[in-house]
Design an enzyme around this catalytic site. Structure first.
Site, PDB file in Angstrom:
ATOM      1  N   ASP A  19       0.791  -1.386  -0.004  1.00 31.73           N
ATOM      2  CA  ASP A  19       0.043   0.111  -0.020  1.00 31.73           C
ATOM      3  C   ASP A  19       0.472   1.415  -0.149  1.00 31.73           C
ATOM      4  O   ASP A  19       2.215   0.981   0.705  1.00 31.73           O
ATOM      5  CB  ASP A  19      -0.717  -0.234   1.506  1.00 31.73           C
ATOM      6  CG  ASP A  19      -2.344   0.763   1.155  1.00 31.73           C
ATOM      7  OD1 ASP A  19      -2.496   1.290  -0.112  1.00 31.73           O
ATOM      8  OD2 ASP A  19      -2.241   1.511   2.372  1.00 31.73           O
ATOM      9  N   HIS A  36       2.546   3.358  -9.569  1.00 29.42           N
ATOM     10  CA  HIS A  36       2.259   2.148  -9.802  1.00 29.42           C
ATOM     11  C   HIS A  36       3.705   1.519  -9.808  1.00 29.42           C
ATOM     12  O   HIS A  36       4.297   0.253  -9.769  1.00 29.42           O
ATOM     13  CB  HIS A  36       0.730   1.472  -9.918  1.00 29.42           C
ATOM     14  CG  HIS A  36       0.068   2.344  -9.694  1.00 29.42           C
ATOM     15  ND1 HIS A  36      -1.191   1.614  -7.745  1.00 29.42           N
ATOM     16  CD2 HIS A  36      -1.351   2.375  -9.699  1.00 29.42           C
ATOM     17  CE1 HIS A  36      -1.679   1.594  -7.533  1.00 29.42           C
ATOM     18  NE2 HIS A  36      -2.119   2.931  -8.543  1.00 29.42           N
ATOM     19  N   LEU A 130      10.344 -20.844  -3.863  1.00 27.03           N
ATOM     20  CA  LEU A 130       9.295 -19.450  -2.654  1.00 27.03           C
ATOM     21  C   LEU A 130       8.141 -19.899  -3.502  1.00 27.03           C
ATOM     22  O   LEU A 130       7.614 -19.936  -4.956  1.00 27.03           O
ATOM     23  CB  LEU A 130       9.866 -18.350  -3.509  1.00 27.03           C
ATOM     24  CG  LEU A 130       9.273 -17.189  -3.013  1.00 27.03           C
ATOM     25  CD1 LEU A 130       8.571 -17.495  -0.875  1.00 27.03           C
ATOM     26  CD2 LEU A 130       9.524 -15.661  -2.917  1.00 27.03           C
TER      27      LEU A 130
HETATM   28  C1  IPE Z   1      -5.413  -2.306   0.091  1.00 24.64           C
HETATM   29  O1  IPE Z   1      -5.579  -1.136  -0.355  1.00 24.64           O
HETATM   30  C2  IPE Z   1      -6.306  -2.936  -1.331  1.00 24.64           C
HETATM   31  C3  IPE Z   1      -4.140  -3.990  -1.798  1.00 24.64           C
HETATM   32  C4  IPE Z   1      -2.964  -3.346  -1.773  1.00 24.64           C
HETATM   33  C5  IPE Z   1      -4.376  -3.788  -4.085  1.00 24.64           C
HETATM   34  P1  IPE Z   1      -6.530  -0.564   0.075  1.00 24.64           P
HETATM   35  O2  IPE Z   1      -5.204   1.055  -0.328  1.00 24.64           O
HETATM   36  O3  IPE Z   1      -7.416  -0.657  -1.308  1.00 24.64           O
HETATM   37  O4  IPE Z   1      -7.092   0.178   0.470  1.00 24.64           O
HETATM   38  P2  IPE Z   1      -8.117   1.260   1.622  1.00 24.64           P
HETATM   39  O5  IPE Z   1      -8.866   1.726   0.406  1.00 24.64           O
HETATM   40  O6  IPE Z   1      -7.062   2.164   2.010  1.00 24.64           O
HETATM   41  O7  IPE Z   1      -8.496  -0.108   2.867  1.00 24.64           O
HETATM   42  C1  IPE Z   2      -1.270  -0.023  -3.723  1.00 27.66           C
HETATM   43  O1  IPE Z   2      -1.224   1.405  -3.211  1.00 27.66           O
HETATM   44  C2  IPE Z   2      -1.744  -0.732  -5.073  1.00 27.66           C
HETATM   45  C3  IPE Z   2      -3.301  -0.673  -4.693  1.00 27.66           C
HETATM   46  C4  IPE Z   2      -4.471  -0.643  -4.077  1.00 27.66           C
HETATM   47  C5  IPE Z   2      -3.032  -1.317  -5.968  1.00 27.66           C
HETATM   48  P1  IPE Z   2      -3.003   2.376  -3.210  1.00 27.66           P
HETATM   49  O2  IPE Z   2      -2.489   2.837  -5.189  1.00 27.66           O
HETATM   50  O3  IPE Z   2      -3.655   1.884  -2.222  1.00 27.66           O
HETATM   51  O4  IPE Z   2      -1.836   4.395  -2.691  1.00 27.66           O
HETATM   52  P2  IPE Z   2      -2.666   4.604  -2.166  1.00 27.66           P
HETATM   53  O5  IPE Z   2      -2.735   4.267  -0.463  1.00 27.66           O
HETATM   54  O6  IPE Z   2      -3.462   5.460  -2.507  1.00 27.66           O
HETATM   55  O7  IPE Z   2      -1.168   6.105  -1.367  1.00 27.66           O
HETATM   56 MG    MG Z   3      -4.217   2.783  -0.907  1.00 21.64          MG
END
Ligand code: IPE
Ligand code: IPE
Ligand code: MG
Length: 245
Positions: A19, A36, A130
């Site tokens: 995240d 990303h 792994l």
């Molecule tokens: C969880 O992260 C999903 C992934 C990392 C793929 P999100 O960024 O979507 O989660 P919330 O919305 O902050 O809970």
């Molecule tokens: C995690 O990073 C990747 C996915 C959920 C695909 P985010 O896209 O949620 O990035 P933040 O949390 O908004 O910074």
């Molecule tokens: Mg996120």
């Protein structure tokens, strides 16, 4: 940082909520999708770090069933991106003896992404190193709802007989081939599960790290493992040890 010498209790199964990509990018004046893009190198470094540490199962959250609620442009980017990462990285992972697995639901997921997930599984199916599971279009609640529906259907058709136990549920989960999660890591500073591996993490140790995913690397993983090795997992049991005795 050199790989620390871990005691023998290295976690067998590590799950990671990758995240913080969007925040990483926005902080730099970039658009979310650039975050990303920057996350790919972090993931590869973490996979190498997991192999070096002796982790047996690494499971990562790449796209949740809730992530469809993002802007159409971001969703489209993520679909294309997941497919391209698989194509770009599968030979490298195969060379590392990594067995790639996909866990997630088919409905809504782009067929071209499913095709590449399956191609990567096929390419690496004989590997013995792994086990790297990518959770794409995964959500724990839908997974459990699907389990309940399947149980009811199989009981009605006579395919499933007898009492339902925890083992029965385990056999119906999308993660049926994986052991329970030992160490659950989330990057970015958020301290929540976001519908990831609810059943599987019932007794996991949680480590929340203040690092945005593109800045995460093998050292971050080793730091989390090091914290894990100092935890006392009790699984409901207790030891009576009055101080001084
Ligand atoms: C969880 O992260 C999903 C992934 C990392 C793929 P999100 O960024 O979507 O989660 P919330 O919305 O902050 O809970
Ligand atoms: C995690 O990073 C990747 C996915 C959920 C695909 P985010 O896209 O949620 O990035 P933040 O949390 O908004 O910074
Ligand atoms: Mg996120």
């Amino acid at each position: 940082m050199k790989k620390p010498k871990f005691s023998e209790n290295v976690p067998s199964h590590v799950a990671i909520v990758m995240d913080g990509n969007g925040r990483w990018a926005n902080q730099r004046g970039l658009t979310r999708v650039e975050g990303h893009r920057a996350g790919e190198a972090a993931l590869m470094d973490v996979i190498e770090g997991a192999i070096a540490a002796g982790v047996k199962y690494l499971t990562v959250f790449a796209f949740s069933t809730e992530n469809w609620n993002r802007s159409p442009d971001e969703v489209k980017f993520l679909m294309n991106y997941n497919r391209e990462v698989l194509i770009r990285r599968r030979d490298q992972l195969n060379d590392w003896n990594v067995k790639i697995r996909w866990v997630g639901r088919r409905p809504k997921l782009w067929p071209s992404v499913i095709d590449q997930l399956i191609a990567a599984e096929k390419l690496t199916r004989k590997n013995t190193g792994l086990v790297f599971t990518m959770c794409v279009n995964y959500g724990s609640r839908t997974e459990l709802v699907d389990v309940a529906q399947q149980l009811v259907d199989d009981q009605a058709s006579g395919k499933l007989k007898g009492k339902i136990t925890e083992k029965t549920i385990q056999r119906y989960l999308l993660t049926k081939d994986l052991p329970d999660v030992d160490l659950f890591i989330r990057s970015s500073g958020e301290q929540r599960i976001s519908n990831f591996l609810l059943w599987q993490s019932a007794y996991a140790e949680f480590v929340f790290m203040d690092v945005l995913w593109p800045d995460f690397n093998r050292e971050s993983l080793w730091e989390a493992i090091s914290q894990y090795t100092k935890r006392n997992r009790r699984f409901g049991k207790a030891v009576d040890k009055p101080k001084g005795k």
